[in-house]
Each structure stands twice: as structure tokens, then as C-alpha cells.
Design a protein around this motif. Structure first.
Motif, mmCIF file in Angstrom:
data_model
loop_
_atom_site.group_PDB
_atom_site.id
_atom_site.type_symbol
_atom_site.label_atom_id
_atom_site.label_comp_id
_atom_site.label_asym_id
_atom_site.label_seq_id
_atom_site.Cartn_x
_atom_site.Cartn_y
_atom_site.Cartn_z
ATOM 1 N N ASP A 1 0.812 -1.219 0.000
ATOM 2 C CA ASP A 1 0.000 0.000 0.000
ATOM 3 C C ASP A 1 0.843 1.266 0.000
ATOM 4 O O ASP A 1 0.353 2.335 -0.365
ATOM 5 C CB ASP A 1 -0.937 0.016 1.208
ATOM 6 C CG ASP A 1 -2.134 -0.901 1.038
ATOM 7 O OD1 ASP A 1 -2.282 -1.506 -0.041
ATOM 8 O OD2 ASP A 1 -2.920 -1.027 1.999
ATOM 9 N N ASN A 2 2.111 1.160 0.379
ATOM 10 C CA ASN A 2 2.969 2.340 0.453
ATOM 11 C C ASN A 2 3.829 2.520 -0.799
ATOM 12 O O ASN A 2 3.785 3.566 -1.427
ATOM 13 C CB ASN A 2 3.852 2.251 1.702
ATOM 14 C CG ASN A 2 4.627 3.508 1.945
ATOM 15 O OD1 ASN A 2 4.100 4.601 1.850
ATOM 16 N ND2 ASN A 2 5.907 3.368 2.257
ATOM 17 N N GLY B 1 10.661 4.431 12.511
ATOM 18 C CA GLY B 1 10.143 5.775 12.765
ATOM 19 C C GLY B 1 9.383 5.853 14.077
ATOM 20 O O GLY B 1 9.507 6.842 14.822
ATOM 21 N N LEU B 2 8.609 4.827 14.388
ATOM 22 C CA LEU B 2 7.865 4.798 15.650
ATOM 23 C C LEU B 2 8.813 4.706 16.847
ATOM 24 O O LEU B 2 8.582 5.358 17.875
ATOM 25 C CB LEU B 2 6.874 3.635 15.669
ATOM 26 C CG LEU B 2 5.659 3.799 14.765
ATOM 27 C CD1 LEU B 2 4.853 2.502 14.707
ATOM 28 C CD2 LEU B 2 4.796 4.944 15.236
ATOM 29 N N ARG B 3 9.880 3.916 16.713
ATOM 30 C CA ARG B 3 10.866 3.824 17.798
ATOM 31 C C ARG B 3 11.535 5.183 18.030
ATOM 32 O O ARG B 3 11.730 5.607 19.170
ATOM 33 C CB ARG B 3 11.910 2.758 17.494
ATOM 34 C CG ARG B 3 11.440 1.341 17.763
ATOM 35 C CD ARG B 3 12.582 0.347 17.718
ATOM 36 N NE ARG B 3 13.146 0.206 16.392
ATOM 37 C CZ ARG B 3 12.708 -0.650 15.463
ATOM 38 N NH1 ARG B 3 11.703 -1.454 15.746
ATOM 39 N NH2 ARG B 3 13.268 -0.714 14.282
ATOM 40 N N ASP C 1 9.437 -2.195 8.200
ATOM 41 C CA ASP C 1 10.615 -1.919 9.021
ATOM 42 C C ASP C 1 10.855 -0.418 9.163
ATOM 43 O O ASP C 1 11.209 0.067 10.244
ATOM 44 C CB ASP C 1 11.854 -2.602 8.447
ATOM 45 C CG ASP C 1 11.827 -4.108 8.624
ATOM 46 O OD1 ASP C 1 10.991 -4.601 9.426
ATOM 47 O OD2 ASP C 1 12.624 -4.799 7.956
ATOM 48 N N GLU C 2 10.662 0.339 8.061
ATOM 49 C CA GLU C 2 10.842 1.788 8.115
ATOM 50 C C GLU C 2 9.820 2.418 9.066
ATOM 51 O O GLU C 2 10.145 3.319 9.828
ATOM 52 C CB GLU C 2 10.705 2.406 6.719
ATOM 53 C CG GLU C 2 11.875 2.140 5.811
ATOM 54 C CD GLU C 2 11.674 2.663 4.401
ATOM 55 O OE1 GLU C 2 10.611 3.290 4.121
ATOM 56 O OE2 GLU C 2 12.558 2.448 3.572
ATOM 57 N N LEU C 3 8.588 1.934 9.013
ATOM 58 C CA LEU C 3 7.542 2.447 9.886
ATOM 59 C C LEU C 3 7.865 2.150 11.353
ATOM 60 O O LEU C 3 7.755 3.024 12.218
ATOM 61 C CB LEU C 3 6.190 1.849 9.507
ATOM 62 C CG LEU C 3 4.979 2.327 10.287
ATOM 63 C CD1 LEU C 3 4.759 3.818 10.068
ATOM 64 C CD2 LEU C 3 3.751 1.551 9.872
ATOM 65 N N LEU D 1 1.703 -3.799 4.048
ATOM 66 C CA LEU D 1 2.990 -3.212 3.711
ATOM 67 C C LEU D 1 4.025 -4.300 3.461
ATOM 68 O O LEU D 1 3.979 -5.364 4.079
ATOM 69 C CB LEU D 1 3.480 -2.313 4.848
ATOM 70 C CG LEU D 1 2.584 -1.149 5.256
ATOM 71 C CD1 LEU D 1 3.164 -0.432 6.475
ATOM 72 C CD2 LEU D 1 2.415 -0.177 4.116
ATOM 73 N N CYS D 2 4.983 -4.005 2.571
ATOM 74 C CA CYS D 2 6.091 -4.939 2.357
ATOM 75 C C CYS D 2 7.001 -4.890 3.585
ATOM 76 O O CYS D 2 6.862 -4.019 4.453
ATOM 77 C CB CYS D 2 6.855 -4.576 1.082
ATOM 78 S SG CYS D 2 7.716 -2.992 1.147
#
Length: 138
Positions: free
Chosen positions: A87-88, A109-111, A104-106, A98-99
Motif C-alpha cells: 500500500d505504500n 520511525g515509531l521507535r 521496518d521503516e515504519l 505493507l512490504c
């Protein structure tokens, strides 16, 4: 009770109950196309076919194949080269929305956001601390 919607495939009105996104006629046509694709994939030599090869051999739209994989009607465990777009970024994935890279990028970013939030909280606690002075000077 359902609501009245336009079928995204043919444009006709239909009673949307949440079970199908298309009208009954389009649903029956999709089911026939699904049977065609499934018969094609059941042959041993076609089990590892890519989405492009399936589209070429059966004439079924790529978006329908993605829809069926997303809904687990065609399972990547049985047909390893099937998937649907992330979806991204649009890269083909076999589970979730998401792949792995985007997921992993998301998470990263949350961390980072959580770490920054904790830092801001610590700074604000230190600023509101009480300071005592020593009134007895030597």
C-alpha cells in the motif's frame, strides 16, 4: 439493511451489504474468472507462474489476481510467485498491507518518535524540579 451503491466494475446500482464490493452480475463474472485462473494454476507446470504469465494465459485482470491473493483465495503458500502491491511503495508482498521494507521503516520511525517523546518528558520533569539552597554558608 444494506445501502445503495454503484458497482465499481459496471456502474450499476446494487444493494451493498458489506459482503461484496460488486453487484451480483459482476460477482458471478468474477467467480467464473476465478475458476479459470484456479484451473490454470492447478496444473503442476503452472503453479510457479507469475502474475504477468497468469494474465497473459487467462486474460484475467491483474487487479483481480491481487484482490484474490489479498483475500487468501489464491494462497502464496501454494503459488509462490503470487502477491499484491504494498500500500505504500507498490512492491509485491504476500502478507499484510505493507512490504517488509516499508514495515521496518515504519517501526523504526515509531521507535524514534517514542525515544524523542521520552526525552522530552525527562527534560520537562527536570525543568519543573524544586531546587534547595543551602542557607548556612561558611
Amino acid at each position: 439493511m444494506g445501502e445503495l451503491k454503484n458497482c465499481p466494475s459496471c456502474g450499476e446500482f446494487f444493494n451493498y451489504t458489506g459482503l461484496r464490493e460488486v453487484c451480483n452480475n459482476c460477482a458471478m463474472n468474477e467467480e467464473k474468472l476465478y475458476e479459470t485462473v484456479y484451473r490454470f494454476l492447478r496444473k503442476r507446470e503452472n503453479r510457479a507462474a507469475t502474475v504477468e504469465r497468469i494474465v497473459e494465459a487467462t486474460g484475467v485482470e491483474e487487479s483481480l489476481l491481487h484482490k484474490w491473493v489479498r483475500k487468501n483465495r489464491l494462497q502464496p503458500a501454494m503459488f509462490p510467485n503470487l502477491g499484491y502491491p504494498c500500500d505504500n511503495c507498490g512492491k509485491i508482498t504476500q502478507s499484510g498491507k505493507l512490504c517488509i521494507k516499508c514495515s521496518d521503516e515504519l517501526k523504526s520511525g515509531l521507535r524514534q518518535f517514542d525515544a524523542a517523546k521520552e526525552f522530552r518528558e525527562k527534560v520537562s520533569q527536570q525543568e519543573t524540579g524544586t531546587y534547595y539552597s543551602d542557607s548556612k554558608k561558611k
